[in-house]
Design a protein around this motif. Structure first.
Motif, PDB file in Angstrom:
ATOM      1  N   UNK A  63      47.622  50.580  35.743  1.00 47.97           N
ATOM      2  CA  UNK A  63      47.976  49.632  34.697  1.00 47.97           C
ATOM      3  C   UNK A  63      48.449  50.370  33.457  1.00 47.97           C
ATOM      4  N   UNK A  64      49.467  49.827  32.860  1.00 54.61           N
ATOM      5  CA  UNK A  64      49.930  50.325  31.567  1.00 54.61           C
ATOM      6  C   UNK A  64      49.965  49.128  30.640  1.00 54.61           C
ATOM      7  N   UNK A  65      49.652  49.319  29.403  1.00 52.06           N
ATOM      8  CA  UNK A  65      49.657  48.186  28.480  1.00 52.06           C
ATOM      9  C   UNK A  65      48.470  47.290  28.734  1.00 52.06           C
ATOM     10  N   UNK A  66      48.696  45.985  28.746  1.00 49.68           N
ATOM     11  CA  UNK A  66      47.608  45.026  28.867  1.00 49.68           C
ATOM     12  C   UNK A  66      47.671  44.243  30.168  1.00 49.68           C
ATOM     13  N   UNK A  67      48.097  44.874  31.252  1.00 50.01           N
ATOM     14  CA  UNK A  67      48.165  44.203  32.543  1.00 50.01           C
ATOM     15  C   UNK A  67      46.756  43.869  33.016  1.00 50.01           C
ATOM     16  N   UNK A  68      46.624  42.790  33.752  1.00 50.75           N
ATOM     17  CA  UNK A  68      45.312  42.340  34.204  1.00 50.75           C
ATOM     18  C   UNK A  68      45.264  42.277  35.716  1.00 50.75           C
ATOM     19  N   UNK A  69      44.042  42.274  36.284  1.00 50.09           N
ATOM     20  CA  UNK A  69      43.922  42.088  37.730  1.00 50.09           C
ATOM     21  C   UNK A  69      44.551  40.760  38.178  1.00 50.09           C
ATOM     22  N   UNK A  70      44.523  39.759  37.307  1.00 48.37           N
ATOM     23  CA  UNK A  70      45.144  38.475  37.650  1.00 48.37           C
ATOM     24  C   UNK A  70      46.648  38.644  37.842  1.00 48.37           C
ATOM     25  N   UNK A  71      47.283  39.487  37.036  1.00 49.58           N
ATOM     26  CA  UNK A  71      48.722  39.731  37.171  1.00 49.58           C
ATOM     27  C   UNK A  71      49.022  40.386  38.511  1.00 49.58           C
ATOM     28  N   UNK A  72      48.184  41.343  38.923  1.00 48.44           N
ATOM     29  CA  UNK A  72      48.370  41.982  40.233  1.00 48.44           C
ATOM     30  C   UNK A  72      48.316  40.935  41.342  1.00 48.44           C
ATOM     31  N   UNK A  73      47.341  40.048  41.275  1.00 49.78           N
ATOM     32  CA  UNK A  73      47.205  39.016  42.301  1.00 49.78           C
ATOM     33  C   UNK A  73      48.404  38.062  42.294  1.00 49.78           C
ATOM     34  N   UNK A  74      48.907  37.731  41.114  1.00 45.10           N
ATOM     35  CA  UNK A  74      50.098  36.865  41.029  1.00 45.10           C
ATOM     36  C   UNK A  74      51.297  37.520  41.709  1.00 45.10           C
ATOM     37  N   UNK A  75      51.484  38.811  41.484  1.00 40.84           N
ATOM     38  CA  UNK A  75      52.595  39.534  42.103  1.00 40.84           C
ATOM     39  C   UNK A  75      52.403  39.592  43.616  1.00 40.84           C
ATOM     40  N   UNK A  76      51.188  39.875  44.051  1.00 44.36           N
ATOM     41  CA  UNK A  76      50.905  39.937  45.493  1.00 44.36           C
ATOM     42  C   UNK A  76      51.217  38.583  46.152  1.00 44.36           C
ATOM     43  N   UNK A  77      50.824  37.493  45.504  1.00 53.61           N
ATOM     44  CA  UNK A  77      51.106  36.154  46.054  1.00 53.61           C
ATOM     45  C   UNK A  77      52.612  35.869  46.062  1.00 53.61           C
ATOM     46  N   UNK A  78      53.319  36.315  45.034  1.00 49.87           N
ATOM     47  CA  UNK A  78      54.769  36.126  44.992  1.00 49.87           C
ATOM     48  C   UNK A  78      55.441  36.880  46.139  1.00 49.87           C
ATOM     49  N   UNK A  79      54.978  38.090  46.420  1.00 43.53           N
ATOM     50  CA  UNK A  79      55.503  38.863  47.551  1.00 43.53           C
ATOM     51  C   UNK A  79      55.266  38.096  48.859  1.00 43.53           C
ATOM     52  N   UNK A  80      54.068  37.574  49.037  1.00 40.17           N
ATOM     53  CA  UNK A  80      53.754  36.812  50.254  1.00 40.17           C
ATOM     54  C   UNK A  80      54.652  35.589  50.383  1.00 40.17           C
TER      55      UNK A  80
END
Length: 140
Positions: A12-29
């Motif tokens: 993570x750089x800046x203020x990224x959150x675990x929720x953002x990671x999950x959102x990206x993972x779901x978008x990929x799916x």
């Protein structure tokens, strides 16, 4: 069935959150499922209008040219298995690296591809949009 998942190492750089990671993972799916299900409207919604897709052959498509190829049946995905091995978050940008295996038809000819993949997502107006995707043929 399209799948995307697997272990991910997140930097993570800046203020990224675990929720953002999950959102990206779901978008990929959702992206891979849309391609397998020939739901190009959903694929288009997930992509930024500036989307560039670099195929493992070196051919490049814009959002409109890739979507048109899928809508016409020139490209048809029958199965996609993708693994997000690393998601790097930097502010409103996410870079996903991993691998992808797919069974597809191009101009009616069946193909199986095994690729390493890099996808770039950007968050604009609260939604993650796919900006770029590049595939590289995996060495056998």
């Amino acid at each position: 069935m399209a799948t995307a998942g697997g272990a991910a190492t997140v930097h993570k750089a800046g203020h990224a959150s675990p929720a953002a990671e999950e959102e990206v993972r779901r978008a990929e799916e959702r992206r891979f499922a849309a391609l397998v299900n020939e739901d190009i409207d959903t694929f288009d919604e997930l992509c930024d209008d500036r989307f560039i897709y670099t195929h493992s052959t070196g051919h490049r498509d814009s959002k409109s040219s890739f979507s048109a190829a899928c809508r016409s049946g020139l490209i048809r995905y029958h199965r996609i298995e993708a693994t997000a091995e690393q998601i790097v978050l930097a502010g409103d940008c996410a870079v996903v690296t991993g691998s992808m295996e797919a069974e597809l038809s191009v101009s009616g000819a069946p193909r199986t591809v095994r690729n390493l993949s890099t996808s770039v997502w950007v968050r604009e107006a609260g939604a993650w949009k796919l900006l770029a995707s590049q595939l590289t043929a995996a060495q056998a």
